[in-house]
Motif scaffolding. Structure first.
Motif, short mmCIF file in Angstrom:
data_model
loop_
_atom_site.label_atom_id
_atom_site.label_comp_id
_atom_site.label_asym_id
_atom_site.label_seq_id
_atom_site.Cartn_x
_atom_site.Cartn_y
_atom_site.Cartn_z
N ALA A 290 46.12 20.44 -16.12
CA ALA A 290 44.80 20.02 -16.60
C ALA A 290 43.77 19.89 -15.47
CB ALA A 290 44.90 18.73 -17.39
N PRO A 291 44.08 19.27 -14.35
CA PRO A 291 43.06 19.20 -13.29
C PRO A 291 42.69 20.55 -12.69
CG PRO A 291 44.77 17.58 -12.91
CD PRO A 291 45.24 18.44 -14.03
N LEU A 292 43.56 21.53 -12.82
CA LEU A 292 43.29 22.84 -12.26
C LEU A 292 42.35 23.66 -13.14
CD1 LEU A 292 46.91 23.75 -11.13
CD2 LEU A 292 45.08 22.75 -9.76
N LEU A 293 42.10 23.21 -14.37
CA LEU A 293 41.26 23.96 -15.29
C LEU A 293 39.78 23.68 -15.10
CD1 LEU A 293 43.39 23.56 -18.53
CD2 LEU A 293 43.30 25.50 -16.98
N THR A 294 39.41 22.79 -14.22
CA THR A 294 38.00 22.49 -14.00
C THR A 294 37.37 23.59 -13.16
OG1 THR A 294 38.52 21.21 -12.02
CG2 THR A 294 38.38 19.99 -14.10
N VAL A 295 36.05 23.68 -13.25
CA VAL A 295 35.32 24.69 -12.48
C VAL A 295 35.44 24.33 -11.01
CG1 VAL A 295 33.06 25.68 -12.04
CG2 VAL A 295 33.74 25.09 -14.36
N GLY A 296 35.92 25.23 -10.23
CA GLY A 296 36.13 24.91 -8.82
C GLY A 296 35.73 26.03 -7.90
N VAL A 297 34.49 26.03 -7.48
CA VAL A 297 34.03 26.96 -6.46
C VAL A 297 33.95 26.14 -5.18
CG1 VAL A 297 32.15 28.46 -5.74
CG2 VAL A 297 32.70 28.24 -8.16
N PRO A 298 34.56 26.60 -4.10
CA PRO A 298 34.56 25.78 -2.88
C PRO A 298 33.16 25.64 -2.30
CG PRO A 298 35.56 27.92 -2.47
CD PRO A 298 35.29 27.84 -3.93
N VAL A 299 32.64 24.41 -2.36
CA VAL A 299 31.30 24.11 -1.86
C VAL A 299 31.39 22.79 -1.12
CG1 VAL A 299 28.95 23.53 -2.55
CG2 VAL A 299 30.17 25.31 -3.75
N GLU A 300 30.76 22.70 0.04
CA GLU A 300 30.70 21.45 0.79
C GLU A 300 29.50 20.66 0.29
OE1 GLU A 300 32.06 18.66 3.20
OE2 GLU A 300 33.03 20.60 3.00
N LEU A 301 29.76 19.75 -0.67
CA LEU A 301 28.68 18.98 -1.29
C LEU A 301 28.17 17.90 -0.34
CD1 LEU A 301 30.25 18.55 -4.82
CD2 LEU A 301 28.41 20.09 -4.19
N PRO A 302 26.86 17.62 -0.39
CA PRO A 302 26.35 16.51 0.43
C PRO A 302 26.85 15.18 -0.11
CG PRO A 302 24.62 17.45 -0.94
CD PRO A 302 25.82 18.31 -1.12
N LYS A 303 26.95 14.18 0.75
CA LYS A 303 27.45 12.87 0.36
C LYS A 303 26.28 11.93 0.12
CE LYS A 303 31.88 13.34 2.55
NZ LYS A 303 32.53 13.89 1.42
N THR A 304 26.34 11.19 -1.00
CA THR A 304 25.30 10.21 -1.33
C THR A 304 25.96 8.94 -1.84
OG1 THR A 304 25.10 10.90 -3.62
CG2 THR A 304 23.70 12.03 -2.03
N ALA A 305 25.16 7.93 -2.06
CA ALA A 305 25.66 6.66 -2.60
C ALA A 305 25.47 6.58 -4.10
CB ALA A 305 24.93 5.50 -1.92
N LEU B 80 23.94 21.30 -11.14
CA LEU B 80 23.66 22.19 -10.01
C LEU B 80 24.46 21.69 -8.81
CD1 LEU B 80 22.17 24.49 -8.66
CD2 LEU B 80 20.23 22.96 -8.30
N ARG B 81 25.34 22.53 -8.33
CA ARG B 81 26.16 22.23 -7.16
C ARG B 81 25.68 23.13 -6.04
NH1 ARG B 81 31.53 23.74 -7.79
NH2 ARG B 81 32.21 21.99 -6.54
N ALA B 82 25.11 22.54 -5.01
CA ALA B 82 24.61 23.33 -3.88
C ALA B 82 25.30 22.86 -2.60
CB ALA B 82 23.09 23.17 -3.74
N ASP B 83 25.72 23.80 -1.80
CA ASP B 83 26.33 23.49 -0.52
C ASP B 83 25.32 22.74 0.34
OD1 ASP B 83 27.22 24.06 2.38
OD2 ASP B 83 28.90 24.78 1.17
N ASP C 55 29.03 14.49 -3.50
CA ASP C 55 30.25 13.73 -3.27
C ASP C 55 29.87 12.28 -2.99
OD1 ASP C 55 32.19 15.63 -3.63
OD2 ASP C 55 32.22 16.25 -1.54
N THR C 56 30.78 11.37 -3.28
CA THR C 56 30.52 9.95 -3.00
C THR C 56 30.90 9.63 -1.57
OG1 THR C 56 32.71 9.36 -3.78
CG2 THR C 56 30.93 9.29 -5.39
N GLY C 57 30.53 8.45 -1.14
CA GLY C 57 30.93 7.97 0.18
C GLY C 57 29.91 8.24 1.25
N GLY C 58 28.74 8.71 0.89
CA GLY C 58 27.70 8.97 1.88
C GLY C 58 26.93 7.71 2.20
N PRO C 59 26.05 7.78 3.15
CA PRO C 59 25.28 6.59 3.53
C PRO C 59 24.24 6.25 2.47
CG PRO C 59 24.54 8.50 4.76
CD PRO C 59 25.74 8.93 3.97
N ALA C 60 24.02 4.96 2.28
CA ALA C 60 22.97 4.49 1.38
C ALA C 60 21.68 4.34 2.19
CB ALA C 60 23.38 3.16 0.76
N LEU C 61 20.55 4.25 1.52
CA LEU C 61 19.27 4.14 2.22
C LEU C 61 19.09 2.80 2.92
CD1 LEU C 61 16.83 5.93 -0.23
CD2 LEU C 61 17.76 6.76 1.92
N ASP C 62 19.86 1.79 2.50
CA ASP C 62 19.72 0.49 3.15
C ASP C 62 20.56 0.39 4.43
OD1 ASP C 62 22.25 0.38 2.12
OD2 ASP C 62 21.93 -1.41 0.90
#
Length: 167
Positions: A49-64, A116-119, A147-154
């Protein structure tokens, strides 16, 4: 000398009114093999089941930012790779055909929601061009995937639970 002689059958025991029982067919269903097969199928589907998701290798930016709530219809996914290639779900699409394909897809879908997934290495202008094409193609509800785990603005780092793709 009178010895009593007892009659013995071929089985070695005495014959005292016992009848040999015939082997009757079993009227019960053995469910153990059925349960084993069902458990194996369950494990196969849980792994697949997890392999059925759309998966194009993209390095997504990290945000909060946190995740958006889901719809009943799976949203369309557009990917812009670091090489500048545009993909609808996992199908590469030339940029000049993007709007016509988006209009065809929009006419078949109930929802106008698109992810929209942009590298992270893609220029801001390229992302805005794709967003303009999405709007021209009939998709006005655009979610930017990060992706999660990026820096927050504060200045603090985000401590959201890890998830595959967040918006």
């Amino acid at each position: 000398m009178g010895a009593a002689i007892q009659s013995k059958n071929a089985g070695g025991g005495t014959r005292r009114g016992r009848r040999r029982s015939r082997a009757r067919p079993m009227a019960e269903i053995n469910v153990t093999p059925f349960v084993d097969v069902m458990l194996v199928l369950l494990i196969v589907f849980m792994v697949a089941a997890p392999l059925l998701t759309v998966g194009v290798p993209v390095e997504l930016p990290k945000t909060a930012a946190g995740a958006l709530s889901g719809d009943e219809e799976e949203p369309l996914s557009i990917t812009l790779t670091a090489a500048g290639e545009v993909q609808i779900q996992t199908t590469p699409v030339p940029r000049e055909d993007l709007i016509s394909r988006l209009r065809a897809i929009a006419s078949e879908r109930e929802s106008d929601r698109v992810f929209l997934r942009a590298d992270g290495a893609v220029a801001y202008a390229d992302v805005m061009q794709i967003m303009g094409a999405l709007n021209a193609g009939g998709f006005s509800n655009v979610g930017l995937v990060t992706d999660t785990g990026g820096p927050a603005l504060d200045g603090s780092s985000a401590t959201l639970p890890a998830a595959a793709d967040q918006e």
